[in-house]
Enzyme design. Structure first.
Site, PDB file in Angstrom:
ATOM      1  N   GLY A  43       0.846  -1.192   0.000  1.00  0.00           N
ATOM      2  CA  GLY A  43       0.000   0.000   0.000  1.00  0.00           C
ATOM      3  C   GLY A  43       0.877   1.237   0.000  1.00  0.00           C
ATOM      4  O   GLY A  43       2.002   1.197   0.503  1.00  0.00           O
ATOM      5  N   GLN A  48       3.050   9.925   1.137  1.00  0.00           N
ATOM      6  CA  GLN A  48       4.362   9.276   1.255  1.00  0.00           C
ATOM      7  C   GLN A  48       5.298   9.608   0.090  1.00  0.00           C
ATOM      8  O   GLN A  48       6.491   9.337   0.166  1.00  0.00           O
ATOM      9  CB  GLN A  48       4.199   7.757   1.337  1.00  0.00           C
ATOM     10  N   CYS A  87       5.589  -0.251   7.130  1.00  0.00           N
ATOM     11  CA  CYS A  87       5.288   0.919   6.299  1.00  0.00           C
ATOM     12  C   CYS A  87       6.519   1.269   5.473  1.00  0.00           C
ATOM     13  O   CYS A  87       7.631   1.255   5.998  1.00  0.00           O
ATOM     14  CB  CYS A  87       4.901   2.088   7.211  1.00  0.00           C
ATOM     15  N   LEU A  88       6.302   1.574   4.197  1.00  0.00           N
ATOM     16  CA  LEU A  88       7.431   1.935   3.331  1.00  0.00           C
ATOM     17  C   LEU A  88       8.149   3.194   3.818  1.00  0.00           C
ATOM     18  O   LEU A  88       9.296   3.424   3.473  1.00  0.00           O
ATOM     19  CB  LEU A  88       6.935   2.140   1.888  1.00  0.00           C
ATOM     20  N   HIS A 129      -4.723   1.468   7.219  1.00  0.00           N
ATOM     21  CA  HIS A 129      -3.359   1.989   7.368  1.00  0.00           C
ATOM     22  C   HIS A 129      -3.160   3.195   6.431  1.00  0.00           C
ATOM     23  O   HIS A 129      -2.623   4.230   6.841  1.00  0.00           O
ATOM     24  CB  HIS A 129      -2.358   0.860   7.062  1.00  0.00           C
ATOM     25  N   GLU A 130      -3.616   3.052   5.189  1.00  0.00           N
ATOM     26  CA  GLU A 130      -3.434   4.134   4.210  1.00  0.00           C
ATOM     27  C   GLU A 130      -4.331   5.327   4.530  1.00  0.00           C
ATOM     28  O   GLU A 130      -3.926   6.481   4.347  1.00  0.00           O
ATOM     29  CB  GLU A 130      -3.684   3.631   2.780  1.00  0.00           C
ATOM     30  N   HIS A 133      -2.599   7.545   6.851  1.00  0.00           N
ATOM     31  CA  HIS A 133      -1.608   8.429   6.209  1.00  0.00           C
ATOM     32  C   HIS A 133      -2.270   9.718   5.731  1.00  0.00           C
ATOM     33  O   HIS A 133      -1.679  10.787   5.804  1.00  0.00           O
ATOM     34  CB  HIS A 133      -0.970   7.733   4.993  1.00  0.00           C
TER      35      HIS A 133
HETATM   36 NI    NI Z   1       2.377   3.266   5.553  1.00  0.00          NI
END
Ligand code: NI
Length: 161
Positions: A43, A48, A87-88, A129-130, A133
């Site tokens: 995701g 991000q 998370c990236l 989760h997204e 963000h």
């Molecule tokens: Ni994330």
């Protein structure tokens, strides 16, 4: 596209609505999916990659690639579930997070078509989760303060040598 990481204040800022879903937005979501896959993520939110708009993408094994523009969660289940997240933007860090098991979410795709889906399992997890963000919240913000401090220290030890 470059993925920004913990410490960049963009990650703590809320994203705003997309006014027009045009070719530029469609191309942007395609580039996001590519960036996400290169990073082996499942995701990725626009925040991000430094773009504070309400957009995220997701794709994992067993599911189709999905684009969410101006998403809203319409319903969350009372039943909650614990699942390990990463998370990236915080590479190498994983922690258990408790979230509702099932959700109903409404959004628009990259073609400007509205849709509503009921999600459970990994899809419900990734979407929530997204969605976080998009309001400037990271998964580590769900941890208790002590645990959060511990994983942040762990992250900086690993990454900023
Ligand atoms: Ni994330």
């Amino acid at each position: 596209m470059e993925i920004i990481t913990l410490g960049d204040e963009t990650l703590t800022k809320p994203a705003t609505l997309v006014a027009d879903i045009d070719k530029g937005i469609a191309d942007f979501t395609a580039a996001m999916l590519e960036t996400m896959m290169k990073g082996n993520g499942i995701g990725l939110a626009a925040s991000q990659v430094g773009y504070l708009k309400r957009i995220f993408v997701c794709h994992f094994q067993g599911d189709i690639p999905r684009v969410f523009i101006n998403p809203e969660i319409l319903r969350t289940s009372n039943d909650q579930e614990t699942f390990e997240e990463g998370c990236l933007s915080i590479p190498g860090i994983y922690a258990d997070v408790v979230r509702p098991e099932e959700i109903t979410v409404q959004a628009w795709n990259e073609k400007g078509k509205p849709f509503t889906i009921d999600a459970d399992g990994l899809l419900a997890r990734v979407i929530q989760h997204e969605m976080d963000h998009l309001r400037g919240v990271l998964f580590i913000d769900h941890l208790n303060p002590k645990k959060r401090e511990r994983v942040v220290k762990q992250y900086y030890r690993k990454v900023r040598v």
